[in-house]
Design a protein around this motif. Structure first.
Motif, PDB file in Angstrom:
ATOM      1  N   GLU A  13       0.850  -1.179   0.000  1.00 37.59           N
ATOM      2  CA  GLU A  13       0.000   0.000   0.000  1.00 37.59           C
ATOM      3  C   GLU A  13       0.892   1.238   0.000  1.00 37.59           C
ATOM      4  N   ASP A  15       0.547   5.874  -0.570  1.00 40.60           N
ATOM      5  CA  ASP A  15      -0.252   7.053  -0.874  1.00 40.60           C
ATOM      6  C   ASP A  15       0.321   7.697  -2.131  1.00 40.60           C
ATOM      7  N   ASP A  18       2.139  10.964  -2.058  1.00 44.75           N
ATOM      8  CA  ASP A  18       3.511  11.032  -1.552  1.00 44.75           C
ATOM      9  C   ASP A  18       4.544  10.776  -2.644  1.00 44.75           C
ATOM     10  N   GLY A  60      -3.269   3.985  -7.094  1.00 46.32           N
ATOM     11  CA  GLY A  60      -2.748   3.160  -6.009  1.00 46.32           C
ATOM     12  C   GLY A  60      -2.859   1.680  -6.327  1.00 46.32           C
TER      13      GLY A  60
END
Length: 207
Positions: A13, A15, A18, A60
């Motif tokens: 996982e 973000d 980022d 993602g």
């Protein structure tokens, strides 16, 4: 009574906000399941000196596609990808196997706890008739590998009505991308091929 669950370890996982906007996205390219989707957001910011910056990334990991192979972890140049353990209730997993767009299941096991494998198999038994392939991923357990395979197969044999694949690459999960992995996998395969008492596939042939 202990609640039975299916656990998928090392699912990635991160973000996308980022991620640096100019990242070449190697995680997206290396994923064999097309489970990472990223695209640049159309927004741009103009700095006081007149320089225009690129929009950030969105997207993602697509959880439904990711099977936790681990290939994306080492290729991220910014070390932004984290590992998490994904746990899904047994009833939910059984329901997924009954869907028209699911025709296979891969079960990862260390082989050290046959009782846990038996509990898992018992919980999925009624839904396995809907799949075309059951794959068991098992690391090299040395001289006990064949006995472990036969033990696991003893739980499975009355319920197997589809193709049965033993995924034995010689290393635990994510080890297939390390140095020397091919040599270890071939050596492991040669060893297994020489053993007579292996669990059969659904046709009665040796695995």
């Amino acid at each position: 009574m202990m609640k039975t669950t299916c656990t998928f370890a090392k699912q990635p996982e991160f973000d996308p906000l980022d991620c640096p906007p100019d990242c070449l996205r190697p995680c997206e390219r290396v994923c064999p399941a097309d489970a990472i989707w990223l695209e640049r957001m159309p927004t741009e910011d103009r700095l006081p000196d007149g320089v225009t910056t690129q929009g950030g990334l969105q997207g993602g990991v697509i959880t439904e596609r990711c099977y936790g192979c681990g290939r994306c972890f080492p290729v991220c140049p910014y070390d932004k990808i984290r590992a998490r353990t994904y746990v899904r209730d047994m009833a939910v997993t059984s329901e997924l196997l009954r869907r028209d767009n699911v025709d296979a299941i891969e079960i990862h096991t260390s082989g050290r706890r046959p009782d846990l494998f038996r509990n898992l198999w018992s919980g999925l038994r009624d839904s396995l008739q809907h799949v075309k392939l059951v794959a068991i991923s098992l690391p090299n357990a040395g001289e006990s590998t064949i006995s472990v395979m036969n033990k696991l197969y003893s739980f499975m044999e009355d319920d197997i009505r589809c193709h049965n694949l033993w995924q034995l690459d010689g290393r635990p999960m994510s080890g297939d991308i390390g140095r020397g992995a091919t040599k270890e996998a071939i050596s492991f395969a040669v060893h297994l091929a020489a053993v007579e008492y292996r669990p059969p596939d659904e046709t009665g042939d040796k695995t």
